[in-house]
Design a protein around this motif. Structure first.
Motif, short mmCIF file in Angstrom:
data_model
loop_
_atom_site.label_atom_id
_atom_site.label_comp_id
_atom_site.label_asym_id
_atom_site.label_seq_id
_atom_site.Cartn_x
_atom_site.Cartn_y
_atom_site.Cartn_z
N SER A 152 12.67 -16.56 -3.88
CA SER A 152 13.04 -17.78 -4.59
C SER A 152 12.13 -17.86 -5.80
CB SER A 152 12.85 -19.01 -3.69
OG SER A 152 13.16 -20.19 -4.39
N VAL A 153 12.68 -17.62 -6.98
CA VAL A 153 11.87 -17.51 -8.18
C VAL A 153 11.53 -18.91 -8.69
CG1 VAL A 153 11.66 -16.48 -10.46
CG2 VAL A 153 13.04 -15.35 -8.71
N VAL A 154 10.25 -19.25 -8.60
CA VAL A 154 9.77 -20.59 -8.97
C VAL A 154 8.55 -20.42 -9.87
CG1 VAL A 154 8.87 -22.79 -8.12
CG2 VAL A 154 10.57 -21.52 -6.78
N ARG A 155 8.44 -21.29 -10.88
CA ARG A 155 7.25 -21.29 -11.75
C ARG A 155 6.71 -22.70 -11.86
NH1 ARG A 155 4.47 -17.00 -12.61
NH2 ARG A 155 3.73 -17.85 -14.58
N LYS A 156 5.42 -22.82 -11.66
CA LYS A 156 4.74 -24.10 -11.83
C LYS A 156 4.63 -24.46 -13.30
CE LYS A 156 0.33 -24.09 -11.19
NZ LYS A 156 -0.96 -23.99 -10.50
N LEU A 157 4.78 -25.73 -13.61
CA LEU A 157 4.54 -26.23 -14.97
C LEU A 157 3.12 -26.78 -14.99
CD1 LEU A 157 7.91 -28.10 -15.67
CD2 LEU A 157 7.30 -25.73 -16.19
N LYS A 173 23.62 -20.92 6.59
CA LYS A 173 22.45 -20.24 7.14
C LYS A 173 21.29 -21.22 7.38
CE LYS A 173 24.36 -16.13 6.42
NZ LYS A 173 24.77 -15.22 7.51
N THR A 174 20.39 -20.82 8.24
CA THR A 174 19.08 -21.47 8.34
C THR A 174 18.16 -20.76 7.37
OG1 THR A 174 19.33 -22.14 10.65
CG2 THR A 174 17.10 -21.92 9.81
N VAL A 175 17.70 -21.47 6.35
CA VAL A 175 16.90 -20.86 5.28
C VAL A 175 15.44 -21.25 5.45
CG1 VAL A 175 16.53 -20.72 2.79
CG2 VAL A 175 18.87 -20.86 3.70
N LEU A 176 14.58 -20.24 5.63
CA LEU A 176 13.14 -20.47 5.69
C LEU A 176 12.56 -20.22 4.31
CD1 LEU A 176 12.08 -18.64 9.00
CD2 LEU A 176 13.11 -20.89 8.70
N LEU A 177 12.04 -21.26 3.68
CA LEU A 177 11.38 -21.16 2.38
C LEU A 177 9.88 -21.06 2.63
CD1 LEU A 177 13.46 -23.85 0.54
CD2 LEU A 177 13.20 -21.52 -0.28
N ALA A 193 5.24 -29.47 -5.77
CA ALA A 193 6.25 -29.44 -6.84
C ALA A 193 7.04 -28.13 -6.83
CB ALA A 193 5.59 -29.65 -8.20
N SER A 194 6.35 -27.01 -6.68
CA SER A 194 7.04 -25.71 -6.67
C SER A 194 7.99 -25.61 -5.49
CB SER A 194 6.02 -24.57 -6.63
OG SER A 194 5.26 -24.53 -7.82
N MET A 195 7.57 -26.07 -4.32
CA MET A 195 8.44 -26.00 -3.15
C MET A 195 9.63 -26.94 -3.32
SD MET A 195 9.22 -24.57 -0.37
CE MET A 195 7.77 -23.62 0.13
N ARG A 196 9.42 -28.10 -3.91
CA ARG A 196 10.56 -29.01 -4.14
C ARG A 196 11.59 -28.36 -5.06
NH1 ARG A 196 6.31 -32.81 -3.72
NH2 ARG A 196 6.74 -34.30 -2.03
N ALA A 197 11.11 -27.63 -6.07
CA ALA A 197 12.02 -26.92 -6.95
C ALA A 197 12.80 -25.86 -6.18
CB ALA A 197 11.26 -26.29 -8.11
N ALA A 198 12.12 -25.14 -5.29
CA ALA A 198 12.80 -24.12 -4.47
C ALA A 198 13.84 -24.76 -3.56
CB ALA A 198 11.77 -23.35 -3.65
N VAL A 199 13.50 -25.90 -2.98
CA VAL A 199 14.45 -26.62 -2.11
C VAL A 199 15.67 -27.05 -2.90
CG1 VAL A 199 14.78 -28.75 -0.80
CG2 VAL A 199 12.72 -27.38 -0.43
N GLN A 200 15.45 -27.63 -4.06
CA GLN A 200 16.57 -28.11 -4.88
C GLN A 200 17.44 -26.97 -5.37
OE1 GLN A 200 15.62 -30.97 -7.93
NE2 GLN A 200 14.21 -32.11 -6.61
#
Length: 221
Positions: A54-59, A125-129, A138-145
Motif C-alpha cells: 500500500s503505497v503511502v507517503r507522509k506529508l 477479502k479480509t485485508v491486513l494493513l 495519518a499514513s495508516m488512515r490514508a491506506a485505509v481510505q
C-alpha cells in the motif's frame, strides 16, 4: 522491544494467529513505502496469503519532517491532520507544496514496486494493513481510505508499536486493530527498535519477488 523490523514482524505475527490459513486474507504492507522493508513475505501467520504494498507517503511538516501534517496514498487519497495544521498555522499552499513533492515520490515507488503489475483484488477479502509503527496514524488512515473503495469485507490494522490513543482512534475506522505494544508515552516511530535502519528499494523488491514466487506471480522490477 524489537531488534529490527523482522523481529517486530515475528512478534506481531504471534498476535495474528486467528488469521492463519484463512483463504480470503490479503496482506497490504505500508512498510516498504516508508523507511523499510516488510518481513511479511516470509514471516506472517498465513504464508500462502497474497501480499502487496500500500503505497503511502507522509506529508511532513516543513522544517520538521517527522511531524505529520497528513498523508497521501495511491489513487489520489489524501488525509490532513487538522490538529497539526491548526497548531502550526500551516497555510494551504505549504501543504500543497509538500503534497506535490511527496506525490512524485509516491508515483515513483508505485512504478518501482508494481513493475506494471495491477494491485491485488480486495473485494470480499479480509485485508491486513501492516506498518512498522504508528505515530499520529495519518499514513495508516490514508491506506485505509485508499483500500475501502475496492470493497474489502474486513479491514484490519496490524502494527508492532503505536501510541494507545492512536490505536483507540483507529478502532472507529476499521474492523480490528492489532498492536503488539501500545505505548502511553510516545516520542518517535523508531523508539521501539534497536535497529530502525532504512531499507533500499532493491531489498524491498527482493522480498516482493519471494512473495510472488509463492503465489505463481512474477515481479520484474
Amino acid at each position: 522491544m524489537f531488534q529490527d523490523r523482522r523481529d517486530a514482524g515475528r512478534q506481531l505475527a504471534g498476535r495474528l494467529g486467528h488469521y492463519r490459513d484463512q483463504p480470503e486474507v490479503v496482506v497490504l504492507s505500508c512498510w516498504p513505502c516508508r523507511e523499510g522493508a516488510s518481513p511479511w513475505p516470509t514471516r506472517w501467520p498465513g504464508p500462502c496469503a497474497p501480499l502487496d504494498v500500500s503505497v503511502v507517503r507522509k506529508l511532513g511538516l516543513p522544517g520538521h519532517g517527522e511531524v505529520a501534517a497528513g498523508a497521501i496514498a495511491a489513487g489520489g487519497t489524501r488525509v490532513v491532520n487538522r490538529e497539526v495544521v491548526d497548531r502550526f498555522a500551516l497555510p494551504a499552499a505549504a501543504i500543497e507544496a509538500v503534497a506535490e513533492k511527496e506525490g512524485r515520490e509516491l508515483e515513483r515507488r508505485e512504478r518501482t514496486y508494481r513493475a506494471g503489475r495491477p494491485p491485488l483484488e480486495l473485494r470480499g477479502k479480509t485485508v491486513l494493513l501492516v506498518d512498522d509503527a504508528l505515530a499520529t496514524g495519518a499514513s495508516m488512515r490514508a491506506a485505509v481510505q485508499a483500500a475501502r473503495p475496492f470493497g474489502p469485507a474486513r479491514l484490519v490494522v496490524a502494527v508492532p508499536v503505536a501510541p494507545a490513543d492512536t490505536c483507540g482512534a483507529l478502532r472507529s475506522e476499521v474492523d480490528e486493530v492489532v498492536c503488539a505494544f501500545m505505548l502511553t508515552v510516545f516520542s518517535a516511530v523508531g523508539q521501539g527498535y534497536a535497529d530502525f535502519t532504512q531499507t533500499p528499494d532493491r531489498e524491498v523488491l527482493g522480498l516482493l519477488r519471494q512473495a510472488a514466487s509463492r503465489q505463481g506471480e512474477t515481479y520484474d522490477g
